[in-house]
Design an enzyme around this catalytic site. Sequence first.
Site, PDB file in Angstrom:
ATOM      1  CG  ASP A  17      -0.472  93.067  98.574  1.00 57.33           C
ATOM      2  OD1 ASP A  17      -1.290  92.190  98.247  1.00 57.33           O
ATOM      3  OD2 ASP A  17       0.516  93.366  97.883  1.00 57.33           O
ATOM      4  CG  HIS A  48       0.970  88.011  98.393  1.00 56.89           C
ATOM      5  ND1 HIS A  48       0.390  87.382  97.315  1.00 56.89           N
ATOM      6  CD2 HIS A  48       0.549  89.294  98.335  1.00 56.89           C
ATOM      7  CE1 HIS A  48      -0.352  88.254  96.640  1.00 56.89           C
ATOM      8  NE2 HIS A  48      -0.276  89.413  97.241  1.00 56.89           N
ATOM      9  NE  ARG A  73     -10.723  84.785  93.494  1.00 58.08           N
ATOM     10  CZ  ARG A  73     -11.815  85.534  93.522  1.00 58.08           C
ATOM     11  NH1 ARG A  73     -12.982  85.018  93.185  1.00 58.08           N
ATOM     12  NH2 ARG A  73     -11.750  86.805  93.846  1.00 58.08           N
ATOM     13  CE  LYS A  79       2.143  91.798  95.905  1.00 54.85           C
ATOM     14  NZ  LYS A  79       0.914  91.980  95.271  1.00 54.85           N
ATOM     15  CB  SER A  93      -3.014  88.497  93.019  1.00 58.54           C
ATOM     16  OG  SER A  93      -1.646  88.532  93.321  1.00 58.54           O
ATOM     17  CB  ALA A  94      -7.722  89.454  92.618  1.00 62.33           C
ATOM     18  CB  CYS A  95      -7.712  85.338  96.670  1.00 65.14           C
ATOM     19  SG  CYS A  95      -7.533  84.534  95.072  1.00 65.14           S
ATOM     20  CE  LYS A 113      -2.841  89.703  99.346  1.00 68.28           C
ATOM     21  NZ  LYS A 113      -3.466  89.058  98.170  1.00 68.28           N
ATOM     22  CB  THR A 114      -7.862  94.752 100.127  1.00 68.08           C
ATOM     23  OG1 THR A 114      -6.578  94.756  99.500  1.00 68.08           O
ATOM     24  CG2 THR A 114      -8.239  96.172 100.500  1.00 68.08           C
ATOM     25  CE1 TYR A 152      -2.026  97.042  87.539  1.00 75.50           C
ATOM     26  CE2 TYR A 152      -0.241  95.464  87.794  1.00 75.50           C
ATOM     27  CZ  TYR A 152      -1.463  95.972  88.202  1.00 75.50           C
ATOM     28  OH  TYR A 152      -2.093  95.424  89.290  1.00 75.50           O
ATOM     29  N   GLY A 209       2.052  96.749  89.693  1.00 75.59           N
ATOM     30  CA  GLY A 209       2.914  95.689  90.196  1.00 75.59           C
ATOM     31  C   GLY A 209       4.203  95.525  89.402  1.00 75.59           C
ATOM     32  NE  ARG A 213       1.102  90.689  90.633  1.00 74.62           N
ATOM     33  CZ  ARG A 213       0.900  89.393  90.447  1.00 74.62           C
ATOM     34  NH1 ARG A 213       1.826  88.646  89.856  1.00 74.62           N
ATOM     35  NH2 ARG A 213      -0.198  88.805  90.864  1.00 74.62           N
ATOM     36  NE  ARG A 226      -4.811  95.577  91.466  1.00 70.72           N
ATOM     37  CZ  ARG A 226      -4.618  94.612  92.357  1.00 70.72           C
ATOM     38  NH1 ARG A 226      -4.386  94.899  93.621  1.00 70.72           N
ATOM     39  NH2 ARG A 226      -4.659  93.347  91.996  1.00 70.72           N
TER      40      ARG A 226
END
Length: 587
Positions: free
Chosen positions: A276, A225, A401, A205, A247-249, A251-252, A196, A198, A69, A370
């Site tokens: 997400d 989010h 984080r 988003k 993001s990338a912390c 969730k999934t 890309y 996002g 993004r 991804r």
Amino acid sequence: MTENKFVLNWLEEMKALCQPDNVVWIDGSEEQLEALRAESVATGEMIKLNQEKLPGCYFHRTAVNDVARVEDRTFICTPTKEEAGPINNWMAPDEMYAKLNALYSGSMKGRTMYIIPYSMGPVGSPFSKIGIELTDSIYVVLNMAIMTRVGNKVLELIDGDDFTKCLHAKKDVNPDERYIVHFPQDNTIMSVNSAYGGNVLLGKKCFALRIASYLGKQEGWMAEHMLILGLENPQGEVKYIAAAFPSACGKTNLAMLIPPEYLKEKGYKVWTVGDDIAWLRIGADGRLYAINPEAGFFGVAPGTSEKTNFNALESTKKNTIFTNVAINNDDMTVWWEGLDKNPPENCTEWTGKQVNGKTYDQPLANPNSRFTAPAINCPCISSEFENPQGVPISAIVFGGRRAKTAPLVYQARDWNHGVFVGATMASETTAAAAGAVGVVRRDPMAMKPFVGYNMADYFGHWLEMGEKMDADKAPKIFHVNWFRKDDDGKFLWPGFGDNMRVLLWILDRCAGNAGAVESPIGLLPEDGAIDTTDLSISAEQLKELLSVDKDVWMEDVENQKEYFAQFGDRLPAEIKKQLETLENNLK
Ligand code: GTP
Ligand code: SPV
Ligand code: MN
């Protein structure tokens, strides 16, 4: 396809602007999607992977300058700058439309415009919203068909002009002319010069957070989010948790968590509702209900393994699109850092370069590579995934984080304190957005890049939502940090499946069954409240994980003050009050 004048008029306008050679309606049929897959393979836009090992799976590579993004090129174009607030990029709508129209003009000459009617949320649910995305990318069509519900069944449901207008043109992905633009008042999204995720899967988003947060503010609900998970206890009762991490912390990972062995044996289970985004409304019974507006997972590949996230990996074994991962040339399967310790020797690196993975010292997969996987592939998908009414939320969890400051877990004293805890979130930046990685920045409610209006008003909206719920019905609010490090830079907490131990304390707190002790920042687990059965973690380590360093926190308070100052008088008085309380508690 439709008689809806609003849809047809808009389409005519966009066709006249972009001048595509062909126009194709996406009807949602498997035949049409299969034909598009074949076409994209023929043109080289996608690569077909090993259909025995990965049936229905494809690979796509984006331009090297187009892998995340782009927050600095994302705009909220409200009539006044104040409505967008100090956190968002803003330009006057007229000026932006003029700039964009020049970029879109003739952009689809020689190309096909695909029309994708899509629903965010189960088709026909009272929570759901409809959009139409116009795009000249088959990759976008195929991703949207996984991430959302698409086709005629959605088109039929459009009522008048009640749909979000989304236009995407890939052009030549020139980063200097890349724009991701939202016009909340016009219910319109325009994206140009990117391919890309996002930036171009406009239901995600752009719609489900930026436009939806604006709609939620008007209509009295929330777009967040957040992942949504159900935690089932040995008695078979399921309680739902929604959690917001940047993001990338994680969730999934948390959404699909597999409990540690001893808890599995007792009968604990986790069910995934979403990974997400959550749309939250107050139900007739006064509780907060959530749906996942998406139909798939656009998940981070690196770090996903059988050990860390078995369920996510399983979800990617069929009908999945991989973007910017590495390819094993010997068997046309995929690889990324953290999948296993065995990179392919005969390897196509994500950029397309042929390398020997064993002797290569750069990441073979892009750090923000991804997978786009259908949610129904997930072994632990919740039976409530399609429930049009959503699931009742017991706890809201914020997290980020942070190497030091934030302890493993703490609880907010009440809703308003919880809103303050969310508003003061901070986290190290990740590869999910273009720019430096690992820099701590304030990211309220993990929504810094995603709030479609003034962040100060967004805080106000959270406070108002709390006023509408009785204290005993409102979710309890917590903060977690899986990423605390010791002085040697090592993670103190094992994370992943073991995060279940923290979730159990959280739900016990919600049920009034677990102990807590007061601290300056909120309620911490009392001694022994976090179950460490089978965990090789010393009492000392746990103490460090749960410690609150007053000096470090005082520094953070100074930073919070600076951060909040930019909102001026628009900042709700309650937030200022909470900040004063925190400062006094720390003194
Ligand atoms: P977005 O899709 O960008 O919104 O990301 P996300 O919040 O869903 O993050 P995800 O679960 O994909 O995790 C991102 C990275 O964090 C991966 O590389 C994970 O392996 C890592 N991660 C997730 N959970 C944990 C954890 O509990 N501890 C540690 N140390 N790392 C984790
Ligand atoms: C994120 O960055 O938070 C994502 C991936 O979930 S993207 O769709 O690119 O926004
Ligand atoms: Mn995300």
